[in-house]
Scaffold this motif. Structure first.
Motif, short mmCIF file in Angstrom:
data_model
loop_
_atom_site.label_atom_id
_atom_site.label_comp_id
_atom_site.label_asym_id
_atom_site.label_seq_id
_atom_site.Cartn_x
_atom_site.Cartn_y
_atom_site.Cartn_z
N UNK A 183 16.62 9.70 61.65
CA UNK A 183 15.27 9.74 61.09
C UNK A 183 14.84 11.19 60.91
N UNK A 184 14.30 11.50 59.74
CA UNK A 184 13.81 12.84 59.45
C UNK A 184 12.29 12.85 59.57
N UNK A 185 11.79 13.57 60.57
CA UNK A 185 10.35 13.69 60.74
C UNK A 185 9.67 12.38 61.06
N UNK A 186 10.33 11.48 61.72
CA UNK A 186 9.77 10.16 62.01
C UNK A 186 10.28 9.73 63.38
N UNK A 187 9.59 8.78 63.99
CA UNK A 187 10.03 8.28 65.29
C UNK A 187 9.72 6.81 65.47
N UNK A 188 9.67 6.07 64.37
CA UNK A 188 9.47 4.63 64.47
C UNK A 188 10.83 3.99 64.68
N UNK A 189 11.31 4.06 65.90
CA UNK A 189 12.66 3.61 66.19
C UNK A 189 12.80 2.10 66.02
N UNK A 190 11.76 1.36 66.31
CA UNK A 190 11.85 -0.09 66.20
C UNK A 190 12.08 -0.51 64.76
N UNK A 191 11.29 0.05 63.83
CA UNK A 191 11.46 -0.29 62.42
C UNK A 191 12.83 0.15 61.92
N UNK A 192 13.29 1.31 62.38
CA UNK A 192 14.60 1.80 61.95
C UNK A 192 15.72 0.95 62.52
N UNK A 193 15.56 0.47 63.77
CA UNK A 193 16.60 -0.34 64.38
C UNK A 193 16.77 -1.67 63.64
N UNK B 95 19.21 -0.65 61.04
CA UNK B 95 20.53 -0.20 61.51
C UNK B 95 21.31 -1.30 62.23
N UNK B 96 20.64 -2.31 62.70
CA UNK B 96 21.34 -3.40 63.39
C UNK B 96 22.00 -2.93 64.67
N UNK B 97 23.33 -2.99 64.73
CA UNK B 97 24.07 -2.64 65.93
C UNK B 97 24.46 -1.16 65.99
N UNK B 98 23.98 -0.37 65.04
CA UNK B 98 24.24 1.07 65.06
C UNK B 98 23.05 1.80 65.68
N UNK B 99 23.27 3.00 66.23
CA UNK B 99 22.18 3.71 66.89
C UNK B 99 21.21 4.35 65.91
N UNK B 100 19.97 4.47 66.35
CA UNK B 100 18.94 5.22 65.63
C UNK B 100 18.64 6.47 66.44
N UNK B 101 18.57 7.60 65.76
CA UNK B 101 18.28 8.85 66.46
C UNK B 101 17.45 9.74 65.55
N UNK B 102 16.98 10.87 66.07
CA UNK B 102 16.21 11.82 65.27
C UNK B 102 17.20 12.75 64.58
N UNK B 103 17.45 12.49 63.30
CA UNK B 103 18.41 13.31 62.55
C UNK B 103 17.88 14.69 62.26
N UNK B 104 16.57 14.80 62.06
CA UNK B 104 15.92 16.10 61.89
C UNK B 104 14.55 16.02 62.55
N UNK B 105 14.39 16.76 63.65
CA UNK B 105 13.09 16.95 64.28
C UNK B 105 12.69 18.40 64.06
#
Length: 623
Positions: free
Chosen positions: A250-260, A263-273
Motif C-alpha cells: 500500500x502506498x500512503x494508505x493503511x486500510x489493511x482490512x480492505x486490502x486483505x 490480496x486473499x492469502x497473500x500478505x498486505x504491507x506498506x509498500x511506501x510509507x
C-alpha cells in the motif's frame, strides 16, 4: 490528479488508527533472533498473516535508497546508516534509463550503475534487499525510469502490452538484467527477498494481463519471485489490477482490512510509507513530513513496511523528473535535490527524524543497534568570481531546416538540453505566440532579450504563451531567436508522451510562422568538450561562465547559486543539475568524490545572466 495530490492525503499525517484486521503478527521479545543474508539459500513465503522466512515470521523493516542518486563512494555509508537506524532491508529502484541510454547500449558498471555491487554491499552488511527494477518506477525520476529514446517513435504507447516497440524494449531490458539478478535472489543465496512487478500501475491503466506478461518475463529467466506490487488502494480497487499471488504493498494508505480482501492469502504491507515528500520548483518551501506516530503503530502491530525514502540523494545531471495532469497542464518539475525530508539527509547526515525513528525501532529490536556512522566531512569555501568563458551563440552547430517546430526527440533524437529556432521576421511590432512550449523559452530579437515563456510560471500567472515583440526601426527585417530549455519528462500518470521543445505552432499576430533553422544543443559531454572560448566578453544572455576553485582538503559542499537566474552547473565535468532562482532550492550538492585536491573547474550556463555573480560553498542545503 497529480501524484502529490492523491498520495499526500495520507502520506504526511499520522494515522489515527491502523486497521488491526488482516492478521498482523506482532513482534515480541520472545521471538527468535532474526536471520540475515549469509550466502545460504533462504525461502520467503507469502502468507495472509505476513511474511515467513524459512518458516519463521519476518517483519520487513525496509528503507528505500537509490544507487543512481548517490556516488558509489557513499553506498556503503548510506547502507550502514539505514542499518544503524534499525532497518533490516534496503529497497532500491533500478532506473532503466540510467542503464540503457541508447537502444541496446547498456552500461552496468561505470559510476553508480553497478547495482550488483550495491546489492552485494547490502548482503555484506547483513541487510536484505527489496528490488524494484521497473521497467517503470516513477520515483520522480526522468520519464519514470523509462528511456526517453522511446519517445523518438511518434506512435509509441508505453506501459502497454500491445505496443510491439515498447514491449521489445522491455524484453531487451529484462533479458539484460535478469541474468544478473537471478543469483542475487534469496533462494540462490543472495539478499533479494522479493521483486516488484512494475510500479503504481493502477494510477495509469487497468490491463492486468500487462502485469502478468511482465511477471512471465522474469519467470522465463528463472526468477520465480516472490513478487509484489505497490499501489494506491483506491486506484487498485477501481482498476482491478491486483496481480494474483503477489504481496500487496500500500502506498500512503493503511486500510489493511480492505486490502486483505483483495490480496486473499497473500500478505498486505506498506509498500511506501512517507516520512517526507517531494519538492517541485516554485513550491514555497522544501516539503517535510511527520511519520513517527504511524511508524510506532506499524511496529506495535508487526506490520512490514518500506519507508519511502530513508535516504533520497540527488537528481544529478538531467535525471530529475516532473509531474503533470493527464492533459499535460499543471506541469511541476522536480528540483535537483532529492532530500525529500528523509531521515538521512541528502549528504548522509542523521536528522532529528532519524533519531526519533531509531528510538522506536530500537524498542522493537531483538539485539542492540549498531552505532550511527559519522557523516562524511563537509567543507565551506569562500566566494569565488566566475568569468565569461564561452557564448552559446558562438557554439551553434549546423542547423536543420524545418517547416514547422517538432519535438526534440523526433527532430534530433535529443532527450534533454536546449534547441534553438531561428528565422527572419518583419520589423513591425507584433505579438509572438508560442503554443505548447516544453518547458522554458527565452526570446531574442536581433540578439536583444525580449521575454521568456515558462510552462511552470505562466500556467499560473497568465496565458503565458504570448510575447510582445517591439518594432525595429532601422531595418525591414530582423532575426528572431527562440531558445527552448527542457526539464525532465513527466513520470507519473497519463501524461507519458511529454516530448520536449516546441510541440505546437509559432504565430506572429495571427499568422503561423514556418521555415525555421533549428539547432540541437544537447548540453551533453561531447557538446561541453567542444566549446570554443570567447575572445571578447559577450553581452548576450546564454553565456558559459567558468571559475577555478582551489581546495587543500576535500569534503561535501553545497554550492550557493542564489545570485544566479536559471541554468546548469558542472563541477570537474560532472553535471550537478539545474538551478533556478524560482526556488525553493538555491544550493546544489556536490559530493567530495567529485572534487579534486588543488585545481577544480566550475562551469555555469545561465540563460539570463550577462554579468557573473559570486558563488560560495556551504555545508547545508538550506540557507
Amino acid at each position: 490528479m497529480l501524484r502529490r495530490d492523491f498520495l499526500r492525503l495520507t502520506a504526511l499525517a499520522p494515522l489515527a488508527a491502523l486497521s488491526t484486521r488482516g492478521h498482523a503478527v506482532p513482534l515480541s521479545s520472545g521471538m527468535p533472533v532474526e536471520q540475515f543474508p549469509d550466502g545460504r539459500a533462504h525461502r520467503l513465503e507469502l502468507k495472509a498473516h505476513g511474511f515467513m522466512l524459512d518458516g519463521k515470521p519476518l517483519q520487513i523493516r525496509s528503507g528505500e535508497m537509490h544507487p543512481a542518486r548517490m556516488p558509489a563512494e557513499y553506498w556503503l555509508h548510506r547502507i550502514r546508516m539505514a542499518k544503524a537506524m534499525g532497518l533490516n532491508t534496503i529497497s532500491i529502484y533500478l532506473m532503466w534509463n540510467h542503464l540503457e541510454r541508447e537502444p541496446g547500449e547498456f552500461d552496468l558498471h561505470t559510476g553508480n550503475r553497478d547495482f550488483v555491487q550495491f546489492i552485494r554491499l547490502c548482503q555484506r552488511e547483513g541487510m536484505w534487499v527489496y528490488l524494484r527494477p521497473g521497467p517503470y518506477i516513477c520515483g520522480e525520476w526522468d520519464y519514470g525510469g523509462l528511456p526517453p529514446y522511446l519517445l523518438r517513435k511518434p506512435d509509441i504507447r508505453v506501459r502497454r502490452k500491445d505496443d510491439p516497440d515498447y514491449m521489445a524494449a522491455v524484453r531487451r531490458y529484462i533479458d539484460t538484467i535478469a541474468p544478473l539478478i537471478r543469483p542475487l535472489m534469496a533462494y540462490n543465496g543472495g539478499p533479494v527477498l522479493m521483486l516488484q512487478v512494475e510500479n503504481e500501475y493502477a494510477s495509469f491503466g487497468h490491463d492486468l494481463d500487462y502485469l502478468k506478461q511482465l511477471q512471465a518475463l522474469w519467470e522465463g529467466h528463472g526468477i520465480r519471485g516472490p513478487f509484489t506490487i505497490s499501489d494506491d488502494l483506491g486506484q487498485l480497487q477501481a482498476q482491478k489490477t491486483y496481480l494474483p499471488g503477489a504481496a500487496l504493498g500500500l502506498d500512503g494508505d493503511a486500510d489493511f482490512a480492505a486490502a486483505q480482501a483483495i490480496a486473499g492469502e497473500a500478505p498486505v504491507w506498506v509498500g511506501e510509507g512517507y516520512p517526507g515528500w517531494l519538492t517541485h520548483w516554485g513550491d514555497p518551501d522544501f516539503q517535510r513530513g511527520d511519520y513517527a506516530a504511524t511508524l510506532r503503530e506499524l511496529l506495535q502491530q508487526g506490520r512490514s513496511f518500506n519507508l519511502y525514502v530513508v535516504h533520497g540523494g540527488s537528481n544529478f545531471g538531467f535525471s530529475a523528473g516532473a509531474n503533470a495532469t493527464g492533459d499535460y497542464s499543471h506541469f511541476e518539475p522536480v528540483i535537483t535535490s532529492y532530500d525529500y525530508g528523509a531521515p538521512i539527509n541528502e549528504r548522509g547526515e542523521a536528522t532529528p527524524d532519524y533519531h526519533a525513528f531509531r528510538a522506536l525501532l530500537a524498542a522493537h529490536a531483538t539485539q542492540p543497534l549498531p552505532e550511527v556512522p559519522a557523516a562524511p566531512p563537509a567543507i565551506r569555501f569562500a566566494a569565488i568570481a566566475p568569468v565569461a568563458h564561452a557564448s552559446l551563440w558562438d557554439n551553434l552547430p549546423a542547423p536543420r531546416a524545418v517547416k514547422k517546430p517538432q519535438a526534440n526527440e523526433l527532430l534530433f533524437a535529443q532527450d534533454h538540453g536546449l534547441v534553438l529556432y531561428r528565422r527572419k521576421i518583419h520589423a513591425a511590432a507584433a505579438a509572438l505566440t508560442l503554443d505548447s512550449v516544453r518547458d522554458y523559452a527565452t526570446v531574442f530579437r536581433d540578439g536583444h532579450y525580449v521575454d521568456c515563456v515558462s510552462r511552470v510560471q505562466h500556467a499560473r500567472l497568465r496565458a503565458g504563451n504570448r510575447v510582445e515583440l517591439p518594432a525595429i526601426v532601422d531595418g525591414e527585417a530582423s532575426q528572431l531567436d527562440i531558445l527552448v530549455d527542457s526539464f525532465g519528462h513527466v513520470g507519473y500518470g497519463q501524461a507519458m508522451a511529454d516530448r520536449k521543445g516546441i510541440v505546437g505552432s509559432i504565430r506572429l499576430d495571427h499568422d503561423e510562422l514556418e521555415d525555421w533553422d533549428a539547432y540541437s544543443l544537447p548540453l551533453d559531454d561531447g557538446y561541453i568538450r567542444r566549446l570554443k572560448p570567447v575572445i571578447t566578453a559577450p553581452s548576450r544572455a546564454g553565456i558559459f561562465f567558468k571559475a577555478t576553485l582551489r581546495l587543500d582538503r576535500l569534503g561535501d559542499s553545497y554550492i550557493d547559486m542564489s545570485g544566479w537566474a536559471k541554468g546548469y552547473l558542472w563541477v570537474n565535468g560532472q553535471l550537478l543539475g539545474r538551478y533556478w532562482n524560482l526556488g525553493p532550492q538555491q544550493r546544489l550538492y556536490c559530493p567530495a568524490a567529485w572534487f579534486r585536491h588543488g585545481h577544480n573547474e566550475l562551469l555555469i550556463l545561465d540563460l539570463h545572466q550577462t554579468v557573473a555573480a559570486p558563488i560560495h560553498g556551504a555545508t547545508t542545503l538550506h540557507a
